[in-house]
Design an enzyme around this catalytic site. Structure first.
Site, PDB file in Angstrom:
ATOM      1  CG  ASP A   1      -1.866   1.163   1.201  1.00 14.88           C
ATOM      2  OD1 ASP A   1      -1.443   2.281   0.831  1.00 14.88           O
ATOM      3  OD2 ASP A   1      -3.038   0.960   1.504  1.00 14.88           O
ATOM      4  CG  HIS A   2       1.489   4.192  -3.227  1.00  8.94           C
ATOM      5  ND1 HIS A   2       0.234   3.847  -3.628  1.00  8.94           N
ATOM      6  CD2 HIS A   2       1.574   5.529  -3.405  1.00  8.94           C
ATOM      7  CE1 HIS A   2      -0.409   4.927  -4.053  1.00  8.94           C
ATOM      8  NE2 HIS A   2       0.381   5.960  -3.923  1.00  8.94           N
TER       9      HIS A   2
ATOM     10  CG  HIS B   1      -4.357   4.337  -0.723  1.00 14.42           C
ATOM     11  ND1 HIS B   1      -3.359   3.389  -0.724  1.00 14.42           N
ATOM     12  CD2 HIS B   1      -4.605   4.609  -2.029  1.00 14.42           C
ATOM     13  CE1 HIS B   1      -3.013   3.110  -1.973  1.00 14.42           C
ATOM     14  NE2 HIS B   1      -3.755   3.832  -2.783  1.00 14.42           N
TER      15      HIS B   1
HETATM   16  C1  BG6 Z   1      -3.526   4.530  -6.382  1.00 13.35           C
HETATM   17  C2  BG6 Z   1      -4.843   4.580  -7.094  1.00 13.35           C
HETATM   18  O1  BG6 Z   1      -3.517   3.472  -5.453  1.00 13.35           O
HETATM   19  O2  BG6 Z   1      -3.294   5.754  -5.709  1.00 13.35           O
HETATM   20  C3  BG6 Z   1      -4.902   5.769  -8.046  1.00 13.35           C
HETATM   21  O3  BG6 Z   1      -5.054   3.388  -7.820  1.00 13.35           O
HETATM   22  C4  BG6 Z   1      -4.528   7.048  -7.336  1.00 13.35           C
HETATM   23  O4  BG6 Z   1      -6.178   5.887  -8.641  1.00 13.35           O
HETATM   24  C5  BG6 Z   1      -3.235   6.884  -6.561  1.00 13.35           C
HETATM   25  O5  BG6 Z   1      -4.398   8.065  -8.303  1.00 13.35           O
HETATM   26  C6  BG6 Z   1      -2.933   8.095  -5.710  1.00 13.35           C
HETATM   27  O6  BG6 Z   1      -1.634   7.995  -5.199  1.00 13.35           O
HETATM   28  P1  BG6 Z   1      -0.793   9.270  -4.847  1.00 13.35           P
HETATM   29  O7  BG6 Z   1       0.482   8.743  -4.277  1.00 13.35           O
HETATM   30  O8  BG6 Z   1      -0.613  10.064  -6.106  1.00 13.35           O
HETATM   31  O9  BG6 Z   1      -1.604  10.038  -3.841  1.00 13.35           O
END
Ligand code: BG6
Length: 505
Positions: free
Chosen positions: A177-178, A240
């Site tokens: 989960d980045h 997230h």
């Molecule tokens: C991803 C989603 O997990 O997170 C995307 O699949 C989204 O739809 C993205 O745009 C948002 O990540 P960040 O790091 O740009 O906030």
């Protein structure tokens, strides 16, 4: 010496994620000395690329990091390409042969990290073949990193987990989960557990409500095909948002270790109420962006986007209220809001504290003092600005006694932000170090699906129209009503600034 000895095998090596995130992250680790000589990367995908084509692509993806030509050459020489059909058993035999050769050539001691960055339909097949074709029959560690989505509901996630668990131990499975790799998400624990002033106030005795916002200004871009089947609930809330909620709501761990943090996060998620369909209707709303206008520019609606069904009922916005049934949080709503094509890109958390029990400034000192006190709010800025602020009430300088909202602000400087390791870089390094703290455990994933599945099912059975919101506004009216009926309002209202300047209707 930090040097890691490892063979990376990336499934989905030609894809967007690999090019945008993985190769630049590996290069950063290379520059910092975590990867030096004893590493190799096998990229696999269906396309018939040669090593040379692959290496040139890898070099292109790191141009923004300004490598010298020698650096780019040396780094990319560790990359090998293997055209691969994940369903063809024989292809794994070729992959094994190459892996064993590279293991010898670079002296990798059998350490293998498999990165699954492709369609989740194939995750089960891939891991089964890794085992059956003997790719794990070497000494050293064998870990697998799995990209989201982990299933599309509880049942598919459970099946997938079973397939993976027959091959890898839970401690060797790194579910990405980045958001957990973001600097300021990791800072939530620091703010909570290293500051007695916050931890002593961190409960329903002093907190009125919590607001978690993950807003994006972009639309679905070229991902319409995937997104139209997923929607904001599965794309953002199941992973997230619920992860952030768990970090905010969990009990203090007895030690800042992977095991203790996981155990507290799981308990927090298990206390999140799984709603009945009636509760979903009261507590969750969805929206879809329609055409809008921002700073004079026309913006198409969701249904006009590439690869999106022109009758789509997919939500691009979710706002909702979670309740947590435990002693600490009973009675405190956790409001969440996320969507595409909102006014600004921004992830921020607002912790809204209760008002003082009696407003002594209201009635006793005279007309000038009859004023509303603003609530104290702790805001944690996750991105794009990073930092936190605490809003307080003070007295305006002057003869009267006029209250004034003040803010204690800390923001990381642009220089600090630009030197912050990228989430993927940190997560790759964690996986190399065998540290699963910032990855999601199966129990967390399972519980998040249980919470989200009932919302999805209730919406699937609801034939009414999905509320629309014009692109670049902060969601439909229903999102505001949700808080208003509880006597609250969204603290973050970036659209107002644009409306005051006539940039937004
Ligand atoms: C991803 C989603 O997990 O997170 C995307 O699949 C989204 O739809 C993205 O745009 C948002 O990540 P960040 O790091 O740009 O906030």
């Amino acid at each position: 010496m930090n040097e890691k000895k490892v063979l990376f095998t990336i499934f989905g090596a030609t894809g967007d994620l690999a090019q945008r995130k993985l190769y630049p992250s590996l290069f950063r680790l290379y520059r910092k000395g975590d990867l030096v000589e004893s590493f190799a990367v096998i990229g696999t995908a269906r396309r018939p690329w040669s090593d040379e084509v692959y290496r040139n692509i890898v070099k292109e993806t790191i141009v923004g990091l300004n490598p010298t030509p020698e650096e780019a050459e040396a780094f990319s020489s560790h990359f090998y390409y293997q055209s691969h059909d994940v369903q063809d058993t024989e292809h794994y035999d070729t992959l094994k042969k190459l892996s064993d050769e590279l293991d010898q050539k670079y002296q990798l001691e059998g350490n293998r990290l498999f990165y699954l960055a492709m369609s989740p339909n194939f995750f089960g097949t891939i891991v089964a073949h890794l085992k059956s074709q003997g790719m794990l029959n070497v000494t050293g560690y064998h870990r697998v990193i799995i990209e989201k989505p982990f299933g599309t509901d509880y049942e598919t996630a459970r099946q997938l987990n079973e397939e993976i668990a027959t091959v890898f131990e839970e401690e060797d499975i790194y579910r990405i989960d980045h958001y957990l790799g973001k600097e300021m998400i990791q800072n939530i624990s620091a703010i909570r557990f290293a500051n007695s002033i916050f931890e002593s106030l961190w409960s329903n005795r002093f907190i009125d409500n919590v607001q978690i916002n993950i807003a994006e200004d972009l639309g679905v871009e070229e991902r319409g095909g995937y997104y139209d089947k997923s929607g904001a609930l599965k794309d953002m809330v199941q992973n997230h948002i619920l992860q952030v909620l768990a970090l905010l709501a969990m009990e203090p761990p007895v030690a800042f270790s992977e095991k203790e943090i996981r155990s507290e996060k799981i308990k927090a998620l298990e206390a999140v109420r799984v709603y009945t369909p009636e509760e979903v209707a009261k507590n969750f709303i969805r929206g879809q962006y329609s055409a809008g206008k921002f700073d004079g520019e026309a913006i198409p609606g969701y249904k006009e986007e590439l690869n999106v069904d022109s009758d789509s009922k997919t939500e691009t916005f979710v706002a909702g209220k979670f309740v947590i049934d435990n002693f600490r949080w009973s009675g405190v709503p956790f409001y969440v809001r996320t969507g595409k094509r909102l006014t600004e890109k921004g992830t921020r958390i607002n912790i809204v504290f209760k008002q003082v029990p009696v407003n002594v400034f209201k009635s006793s000192v005279g007309a000038t003092c009859e004023q509303k006190l603003s609530p104290n709010v702790l805001t944690i800025y996750i991105q794009p600005t990073e930092g936190f602020s605490l809003s307080l009430n003070g007295k305006e300088v002057g003869p009267g006694f006029t209250m004034l909202p003040l803010s204690l602000d800390h923001r990381n400087s642009a220089e600090v932000i630009s030197n912050t390791p990228e989430a993927y870089e940190k997560l790759m390094l964690d996986a190399l170090n065998g540290d699963g703290t910032n990855f999601t455990h199966w129990d967390e994933v399972a519980q998040s699906w249980r919470v989200v599945d009932v919302i999805r099912q209730a919406w699937d059975q609801d034939s009414s129209d999905v509320p629309q919101y014009p692109a670049r506004t902060m969601g439909p009216k229903e999102a505001y009503d949700l808080l208003a009926k509880d006597g609250f309002e969204w603290i973050w209202t970036p659209d107002e600034w644009y409306r005051e300047r006539n940039l937004l209707d």
